[in-house]
Scaffold this active site. Structure first.
Site, short mmCIF file in Angstrom:
data_model
loop_
_atom_site.label_atom_id
_atom_site.label_comp_id
_atom_site.label_asym_id
_atom_site.label_seq_id
_atom_site.Cartn_x
_atom_site.Cartn_y
_atom_site.Cartn_z
N CYS A 1 31.45 42.14 20.79
CA CYS A 1 31.18 42.81 21.40
C CYS A 1 31.11 44.29 21.49
O CYS A 1 32.66 44.82 20.82
CB CYS A 1 31.83 42.70 23.32
N CYS B 1 29.34 37.30 25.46
CA CYS B 1 30.02 38.63 25.70
C CYS B 1 31.06 38.25 27.26
O CYS B 1 29.72 38.55 27.68
CB CYS B 1 30.70 40.07 25.47
N HIS C 1 36.01 53.42 37.09
CA HIS C 1 35.51 52.68 38.23
C HIS C 1 35.37 54.54 39.71
O HIS C 1 34.98 54.08 40.61
CB HIS C 1 36.38 51.36 39.50
N CYS D 1 31.37 40.62 29.05
CA CYS D 1 30.03 41.93 30.01
C CYS D 1 29.65 40.94 30.46
O CYS D 1 28.37 40.82 31.14
CB CYS D 1 29.33 42.41 28.84
N HIS E 1 33.38 45.96 24.53
CA HIS E 1 34.67 45.52 24.41
C HIS E 1 35.37 45.12 23.14
O HIS E 1 36.62 44.72 23.57
CB HIS E 1 34.59 44.04 25.61
N LYS F 1 36.43 54.92 25.74
CA LYS F 1 35.90 54.48 26.66
C LYS F 1 37.35 54.02 27.82
O LYS F 1 38.27 53.27 26.72
CB LYS F 1 35.36 53.52 26.68
N HIS G 1 40.94 51.49 37.98
CA HIS G 1 40.97 52.50 37.11
C HIS G 1 39.62 54.12 37.43
O HIS G 1 39.25 53.86 37.78
CB HIS G 1 40.96 52.28 35.67
N LYS H 1 40.50 48.78 31.02
CA LYS H 1 41.74 47.55 30.43
C LYS H 1 41.61 47.16 29.43
O LYS H 1 42.77 47.69 29.54
CB LYS H 1 41.64 47.03 31.44
N1 MSP Z 1 29.86 44.09 37.88
C1 MSP Z 1 29.00 44.85 36.89
C2 MSP Z 1 28.48 46.01 37.57
C3 MSP Z 1 27.32 45.14 38.70
S1 MSP Z 1 26.15 45.87 39.72
C4 MSP Z 1 25.32 45.35 40.03
C5 MSP Z 1 30.17 45.65 36.12
N2 MSP Z 1 31.60 45.86 36.55
S2 MSP Z 1 32.68 47.37 36.05
O1 MSP Z 1 33.84 46.24 37.15
O2 MSP Z 1 33.12 47.33 34.72
O3 MSP Z 1 32.25 48.59 35.70
C6 MSP Z 1 31.78 49.08 37.17
C7 MSP Z 1 31.12 51.07 36.49
O4 MSP Z 1 32.32 50.94 36.01
C8 MSP Z 1 30.38 50.88 35.23
O5 MSP Z 1 29.23 51.71 36.18
C9 MSP Z 1 30.80 51.44 34.42
O6 MSP Z 1 29.71 52.12 33.45
C10 MSP Z 1 31.98 52.09 35.10
N3 MSP Z 1 33.17 52.58 33.80
C11 MSP Z 1 34.43 52.08 33.72
N4 MSP Z 1 34.82 52.42 32.55
C12 MSP Z 1 34.01 53.36 32.89
C13 MSP Z 1 34.58 54.59 32.21
N5 MSP Z 1 35.73 54.92 30.81
N6 MSP Z 1 33.54 55.69 32.34
C14 MSP Z 1 32.87 55.71 33.20
N7 MSP Z 1 32.63 54.69 34.48
C15 MSP Z 1 32.97 53.92 33.02
O7 MSP Z 1 30.20 46.42 35.50
#
Ligand code: MSP
Length: 509
Positions: free
Chosen positions: A143, A125, A20, A128, A146, A294, A17, A297
């Site tokens: 959490c 969690c 990411h 996380c 989440h 935030k 999304h 998903k």
């Molecule tokens: N897999 C772990 C990271 C491991 S790094 C060695 C993880 N993955 S994640 O897919 O949940 O999130 C990845 C990144 O996307 C994180 O930096 C997170 O902050 C970012 N984002 C996910 N949702 C977000 C928003 N709504 N806004 C901005 N960034 C956010 O955590």
């Protein structure tokens, strides 16, 4: 100089999304900017495929974790070219080369005496993949990220002696005040360290899926260490027959604020334990919010980056994210806000400036940029073009993506004002009345074309597609940064269809 920049690797438990895309675009803007400066850049992104976040999502769908990972990882890989990310490699933590290297490094940490066997009891969690301290819990043992109940866990684990690195981490933070940015996040990480570090699980019982612990196959490596290690393992196999570690390590990490503790505390300690240099620096961004929450998903309030790109193009998405929300802070995004900025700023301010300038050079000078001196009026003042490239470099050295964009945009507006002030069409009329070409119109048209070129180069890292089209039309083959007035006139400009065309109304939902 070498410049190694990374994004977090993304969990493949769901589709990508905008959150990411956001981390990746931020890193991409910096990677592209540094390449423009002639740095030796390596830009890494990829997917995090082991551990509970993925295993649980797979179970819900009646799939094996591997199947879910194989199904979703390609969506993240495909996202990269769609958002115009110029990553040099895409790592998957299920790559056998990554897994082998993780085992090798973890074995080394074991051999150096930084691990021991123990039992863990506390809150966990699964989304996380994090063990929470009491103070980290939300209301009613949930959490805070989440909003799901945390689980009480009691397990036999191998532990990493994080507590032994307390002093070294404190020293690192004292010596390098810019190790973590922005400053508020530095303070947050430092106070976590100063609060006293407890040892952390290095492994989990094999119930979940992951990389087996080399000396105890009943356990798998805790997904966070497996994931963090991607930043070093990738360098060992991204290029066939070449190890890039010496050339590129240490890295500059871009991450979101939810994963600060892992990157700013666990990770440098683990690197020290394994005999590596700590990261060069890290920049922590905030969250993109939708209606105050935030985007995620699990909360079901996601903006699908693919849809936005289909309608408006990748440039518009890249621009909007860093213009709307100050990089480093949380901020709301919305479809309406997006459309407003698209129209007012990209289409009207920038797109029109480009079309008008090219059209006037076409009409008044037969398509050839006159050779004249830059108008001194454009150099002066807070929004003058003098020193702009240095100011932008300086800000991007500190990953201040929004501030740098603001600086550039102030000059886009300045050039628009300049058109209104100088009224080239009146100058052209005077010329026609008096006969012969006027110096004033030459200077104005040169200054506009040259200003536009300088801005297009600075904006190229943010909006590369529009940048290429405009620079091609301006007959500028280079992509390096340039100072205003550094290129003479004389070149023939080309055609430029609207950079940001009008978009049809959204289809009814
Ligand atoms: N897999 C772990 C990271 C491991 S790094 C060695 C993880 N993955 S994640 O897919 O949940 O999130 C990845 C990144 O996307 C994180 O930096 C997170 O902050 C970012 N984002 C996910 N949702 C977000 C928003 N709504 N806004 C901005 N960034 C956010 O955590």
């Amino acid at each position: 100089m070498s410049y190694y920049i990374t994004t977090p690797i993304y969990y493949v438990n769901a589709e990508p999304h905008l959150g990411h895309a956001y981390s990746t675009i931020a890193a991409d803007i910096l990677a592209r900017h540094m390449r423009q400066r002639g740095e030796d850049v390596f830009f890494l992104t990829g997917t995090d495929e082991h551990g509970e976040p993925v295993a649980q999502a797979a179970e819900k769908l009646g799939l094996e974790p591997r199947e879910l990972a194989d199904r979703n990882a390609p969506h993240f890989r495909e996202l990269m070219p769609r958002i115009n990310a110029s990553n040099d490699f895409f790592i998957r933590t299920t790559d056998p080369e990554h897994e082998a290297k993780v085992r090798e490094i973890v074995q080394r940490v074991h051999d150096y005496g930084h691990v021991y066997e123990g039992s863990y009891e506390g809150w966990y969690c699964p989304r996380c993949a994090d063990f929470k301290t009491e103070s980290e819990l939300g209301e009613g043992n949930t959490c805070p990220i989440h909003k799901i109940p945390v689980e009480r866990k009691r397990e036999e684990n191998w532990f990493f002696r994080l507590s032994a690195f307390q002093e070294q981490l404190e020293r690192l933070y004292a010596e390098r005040p810019d190790f973590v940015r922005p400053a508020a996040r530095y303070n947050e990480a430092l106070s976590f360290i100063e609060g006293g570090l407890e040892d952390v699980s290095l492994s989990r019982p094999k119930l979940t899926w992951g990389v087996e612990l080399p000396w105890d196959p009943s356990q798998v490596i805790y997904v966070w260490f497996d994931a963090l290690l991607n930043y070093v393992t990738a360098l060992s196999y991204a290029r066939d027959g070449e190890d890039l570690t010496e050339r590129f390590w240490p890295a500059f990490h871009i991450i979101g604020k939810d994963i600060l503790k892992f990157h700013a505390v666990y990770w440098p300690a683990f690197l020290l334990a394994a005999g590596y240099e700590v990261p060069r620096r890290m920049f922590i961004h905030g969250f993109l919010l939708m209606e105050g929450h935030k985007m995620s998903k699990s909360l079901g309030n996601v903006l699908d980056p693919f849809e936005v790109i289909d309608r408006f193009g990748a440039d518009a998405l890249r621009y909007y994210c860093f213009r709307e929300v100050p990089f480093g802070r949380d901020g709301s995004v919305s479809a309406a806000g997006f459309e407003a900025r698209y129209e007012t700023e990209l289409a009207n301010e920038y797109g029109n400036l480009a079309s008008r300038t090219l059209a006037m050079v076409g009409q008044f000078r037969d398509g050839v940029v006159p050779d004249a001196a830059p108008d001194p009026a454009l150099l002066e003042g807070a929004d003058g073009l003098a020193g702009l490239d240095e100011a932008v470099r300086d800000l991007l050295d500190r990953a201040e993506l929004t501030q740098a964009l603001e600086q550039i945009w102030a000059r886009v507006r300045r050039l628009n004002r300049y058109v209104e002030e100088t009224r080239p069409w009146d100058l052209a009329k005077q010329e026609a009345d008096q006969g012969g070409a006027g110096d004033r119109l030459d200077a104005v048209l040169y200054s506009l074309a040259e200003g536009l070129r300088v801005l297009a180069l600075l904006l190229h890292a943010y909006i590369p597609e529009a940048g290429d089209r405009l620079l091609d039309a301006l007959a500028e083959p280079d992509r390096g940064l340039a100072a205003f007035g550094s290129r003479a006139g004389g070149q023939r400009v080309g055609e430029l269809p609207p950079l940001f065309p009008k978009i049809e109304a959204a289809p009814a939902a």
